[in-house]
Scaffold this motif. Structure first.
Motif, PDB file in Angstrom:
ATOM      1  N   LEU A  45       0.821  -1.199   0.000  1.00 14.17           N
ATOM      2  CA  LEU A  45       0.000   0.000   0.000  1.00 14.17           C
ATOM      3  C   LEU A  45       0.862   1.259   0.000  1.00 14.17           C
ATOM      4  CD1 LEU A  45      -2.869   1.182   0.188  1.00 14.17           C
ATOM      5  CD2 LEU A  45      -2.605   1.128   2.671  1.00 14.17           C
ATOM      6  N   SER A  46       2.012   1.167   0.622  1.00 13.66           N
ATOM      7  CA  SER A  46       2.896   2.338   0.682  1.00 13.66           C
ATOM      8  C   SER A  46       3.425   2.735  -0.688  1.00 13.66           C
ATOM      9  CB  SER A  46       4.062   2.070   1.633  1.00 13.66           C
ATOM     10  OG  SER A  46       4.862   1.014   1.146  1.00 13.66           O
ATOM     11  N   HIS A  47       3.427   1.830  -1.656  1.00 13.16           N
ATOM     12  CA  HIS A  47       3.884   2.173  -3.005  1.00 13.16           C
ATOM     13  C   HIS A  47       2.908   3.122  -3.699  1.00 13.16           C
ATOM     14  CE1 HIS A  47       6.499  -1.688  -3.272  1.00 13.16           C
ATOM     15  NE2 HIS A  47       7.071  -0.732  -2.552  1.00 13.16           N
ATOM     16  N   ILE A  48       1.644   3.081  -3.326  1.00 11.53           N
ATOM     17  CA  ILE A  48       0.664   3.982  -3.920  1.00 11.53           C
ATOM     18  C   ILE A  48       0.772   5.369  -3.307  1.00 11.53           C
ATOM     19  CG2 ILE A  48      -1.811   4.453  -4.171  1.00 11.53           C
ATOM     20  CD1 ILE A  48      -2.270   1.469  -4.336  1.00 11.53           C
ATOM     21  N   PHE A  49       0.987   5.431  -2.001  1.00  7.87           N
ATOM     22  CA  PHE A  49       0.944   6.710  -1.293  1.00  7.87           C
ATOM     23  C   PHE A  49       2.315   7.257  -0.911  1.00  7.87           C
ATOM     24  CE2 PHE A  49      -3.114   4.605  -0.133  1.00  7.87           C
ATOM     25  CZ  PHE A  49      -3.927   5.432  -0.888  1.00  7.87           C
ATOM     26  N   SER A  50       3.376   6.594  -1.285  1.00  4.13           N
ATOM     27  CA  SER A  50       4.714   7.033  -0.916  1.00  4.13           C
ATOM     28  C   SER A  50       5.174   8.199  -1.784  1.00  4.13           C
ATOM     29  CB  SER A  50       5.695   5.866  -1.052  1.00  4.13           C
ATOM     30  OG  SER A  50       6.999   6.309  -0.781  1.00  4.13           O
ATOM     31  N   PHE A  51       6.011   9.062  -1.207  1.00  2.25           N
ATOM     32  CA  PHE A  51       6.601  10.159  -1.970  1.00  2.25           C
ATOM     33  C   PHE A  51       7.838   9.708  -2.733  1.00  2.25           C
ATOM     34  CE2 PHE A  51       4.857  13.086   1.497  1.00  2.25           C
ATOM     35  CZ  PHE A  51       3.676  13.248   0.814  1.00  2.25           C
ATOM     36  N   GLN A  52       8.416   8.598  -2.310  1.00  2.78           N
ATOM     37  CA  GLN A  52       9.586   8.064  -3.003  1.00  2.78           C
ATOM     38  C   GLN A  52       9.108   7.273  -4.219  1.00  2.78           C
ATOM     39  OE1 GLN A  52      11.826   5.300  -0.698  1.00  2.78           O
ATOM     40  NE2 GLN A  52      13.495   5.181  -2.162  1.00  2.78           N
ATOM     41  N   MET A  53       9.519   7.709  -5.406  1.00  3.84           N
ATOM     42  CA  MET A  53       9.048   7.077  -6.634  1.00  3.84           C
ATOM     43  C   MET A  53      10.062   6.045  -7.127  1.00  3.84           C
ATOM     44  SD  MET A  53       6.107   8.249  -7.164  1.00  3.84           S
ATOM     45  CE  MET A  53       5.712   7.660  -8.767  1.00  3.84           C
ATOM     46  N   LEU A  54       9.654   4.794  -7.101  1.00  2.00           N
ATOM     47  CA  LEU A  54      10.431   3.738  -7.727  1.00  2.00           C
ATOM     48  C   LEU A  54      10.055   3.689  -9.199  1.00  2.00           C
ATOM     49  CD1 LEU A  54       9.765   1.037  -4.996  1.00  2.00           C
ATOM     50  CD2 LEU A  54      11.783   2.490  -5.199  1.00  2.00           C
ATOM     51  N   ARG A  55      10.900   3.118 -10.004  1.00  3.36           N
ATOM     52  CA  ARG A  55      10.590   3.041 -11.435  1.00  3.36           C
ATOM     53  C   ARG A  55       9.316   2.248 -11.667  1.00  3.36           C
ATOM     54  NH1 ARG A  55      14.954   0.268 -14.708  1.00  3.36           N
ATOM     55  NH2 ARG A  55      16.147   2.026 -13.956  1.00  3.36           N
ATOM     56  N   SER A  56       9.159   1.152 -10.952  1.00  2.89           N
ATOM     57  CA  SER A  56       7.973   0.316 -11.141  1.00  2.89           C
ATOM     58  C   SER A  56       6.703   1.049 -10.717  1.00  2.89           C
ATOM     59  CB  SER A  56       8.123  -0.984 -10.364  1.00  2.89           C
ATOM     60  OG  SER A  56       8.364  -0.701  -9.001  1.00  2.89           O
ATOM     61  N   SER A  57       6.741   1.764  -9.602  1.00  4.24           N
ATOM     62  CA  SER A  57       5.534   2.471  -9.175  1.00  4.24           C
ATOM     63  C   SER A  57       5.233   3.665 -10.070  1.00  4.24           C
ATOM     64  CB  SER A  57       5.616   2.890  -7.713  1.00  4.24           C
ATOM     65  OG  SER A  57       6.832   3.484  -7.407  1.00  4.24           O
ATOM     66  N   ALA A  58       6.261   4.262 -10.671  1.00  4.84           N
ATOM     67  CA  ALA A  58       6.010   5.357 -11.614  1.00  4.84           C
ATOM     68  C   ALA A  58       5.328   4.832 -12.872  1.00  4.84           C
ATOM     69  CB  ALA A  58       7.322   6.048 -11.974  1.00  4.84           C
ATOM     70  N   VAL A  59       5.776   3.698 -13.376  1.00 10.66           N
ATOM     71  CA  VAL A  59       5.158   3.098 -14.569  1.00 10.66           C
ATOM     72  C   VAL A  59       3.735   2.671 -14.261  1.00 10.66           C
ATOM     73  CG1 VAL A  59       5.275   1.115 -16.133  1.00 10.66           C
ATOM     74  CG2 VAL A  59       7.342   2.411 -15.598  1.00 10.66           C
ATOM     75  N   ILE A  60       3.521   2.080 -13.102  1.00  9.93           N
ATOM     76  CA  ILE A  60       2.185   1.646 -12.701  1.00  9.93           C
ATOM     77  C   ILE A  60       1.250   2.843 -12.580  1.00  9.93           C
ATOM     78  CG2 ILE A  60       0.883   0.715 -10.734  1.00  9.93           C
ATOM     79  CD1 ILE A  60       3.201  -1.302 -10.408  1.00  9.93           C
ATOM     80  N   GLN A  61       1.750   3.930 -12.007  1.00  8.28           N
ATOM     81  CA  GLN A  61       0.901   5.111 -11.853  1.00  8.28           C
ATOM     82  C   GLN A  61       0.577   5.732 -13.211  1.00  8.28           C
ATOM     83  OE1 GLN A  61       2.429   8.141  -9.220  1.00  8.28           O
ATOM     84  NE2 GLN A  61       0.376   8.587  -8.510  1.00  8.28           N
ATOM     85  N   LEU A  62       1.524   5.764 -14.120  1.00  5.17           N
ATOM     86  CA  LEU A  62       1.258   6.310 -15.446  1.00  5.17           C
ATOM     87  C   LEU A  62       0.267   5.443 -16.227  1.00  5.17           C
ATOM     88  CD1 LEU A  62       4.794   7.545 -16.490  1.00  5.17           C
ATOM     89  CD2 LEU A  62       2.800   8.945 -16.005  1.00  5.17           C
ATOM     90  N   LEU A  63       0.384   4.124 -16.119  1.00  6.09           N
ATOM     91  CA  LEU A  63      -0.564   3.238 -16.790  1.00  6.09           C
ATOM     92  C   LEU A  63      -1.961   3.345 -16.179  1.00  6.09           C
ATOM     93  CD1 LEU A  63       1.583   0.026 -17.358  1.00  6.09           C
ATOM     94  CD2 LEU A  63       0.802   1.667 -19.079  1.00  6.09           C
ATOM     95  N   SER A  64      -2.026   3.517 -14.877  1.00  5.02           N
ATOM     96  CA  SER A  64      -3.339   3.653 -14.242  1.00  5.02           C
ATOM     97  C   SER A  64      -4.007   4.963 -14.647  1.00  5.02           C
ATOM     98  CB  SER A  64      -3.226   3.557 -12.725  1.00  5.02           C
ATOM     99  OG  SER A  64      -2.569   4.671 -12.201  1.00  5.02           O
ATOM    100  N   VAL A  65      -3.218   5.981 -14.932  1.00  7.69           N
ATOM    101  CA  VAL A  65      -3.796   7.246 -15.380  1.00  7.69           C
ATOM    102  C   VAL A  65      -4.384   7.093 -16.774  1.00  7.69           C
ATOM    103  CG1 VAL A  65      -3.143   9.568 -16.123  1.00  7.69           C
ATOM    104  CG2 VAL A  65      -2.506   8.750 -13.886  1.00  7.69           C
ATOM    105  N   LEU A  66      -3.760   6.274 -17.609  1.00  9.16           N
ATOM    106  CA  LEU A  66      -4.339   6.033 -18.930  1.00  9.16           C
ATOM    107  C   LEU A  66      -5.707   5.354 -18.805  1.00  9.16           C
ATOM    108  CD1 LEU A  66      -1.204   4.891 -20.943  1.00  9.16           C
ATOM    109  CD2 LEU A  66      -2.384   7.098 -21.038  1.00  9.16           C
ATOM    110  N   LEU A  67      -5.814   4.394 -17.915  1.00  6.70           N
ATOM    111  CA  LEU A  67      -7.111   3.757 -17.668  1.00  6.70           C
ATOM    112  C   LEU A  67      -8.096   4.743 -17.045  1.00  6.70           C
ATOM    113  CD1 LEU A  67      -5.866   0.349 -16.227  1.00  6.70           C
ATOM    114  CD2 LEU A  67      -6.852   0.753 -18.484  1.00  6.70           C
TER     115      LEU A  67
END
Length: 123
Positions: A45-67
């Motif tokens: 859960l911390s990967h969604i709300f964390s301020f530290q951006m990992l490459r994987s969580s950045a890609v996941i967040q960008l893909l979720s924005v497309l959806l």
């Protein structure tokens, strides 16, 4: 009387659309994290709300924005309100992240990803 520019202000509709859009945003992120876990990624859960951006969580967040942008067009159905809803979505995301971390984000990578996400909504 013409039907051009007819609009009835309905606060319950607006709140319902915002709640639906916020839930689509976090649901899409959660589903993409679970799908990405096949590669060995451990979703937290911390990967969604964390301020530290990992490459994987950045890609996941960008893909979720497309959806979420597709859902935005289906839920709001008015082009002139889409930017308002996108900015409100990310404002609430900022508030939730601040409450979760009990701090204000100072990471340049987090702000860059958020700016890129809002730009993605504009496309």
């Amino acid at each position: 009387m013409s039907s051009f520019r007819t609009f009835i202000w309905d606060p319950f509709l607006l709140l319902g659309q915002m709640a639906c859009l916020q839930s689509v945003f976090y649901t899409a992120q959660s589903i993409l994290m679970v799908l990405y876990s096949v590669t060995g990624y451990e979703p937290y859960l911390s990967h969604i709300f964390s301020f530290q951006m990992l490459r994987s969580s950045a890609v996941i967040q960008l893909l979720s924005v497309l959806l979420c942008s597709y859902a935005l067009s289906m839920i709001v159905q008015r082009a002139k309100h889409c930017l308002d809803f996108a900015c409100t979505l990310h404002f609430f995301h900022l508030l939730i992240c601040c409450l979760y971390n009990q701090a204000f984000p100072t990471s340049l990578s987090w702000w860059t990803i958020q700016a890129g996400i809002i730009y993605t909504f504009l496309i």
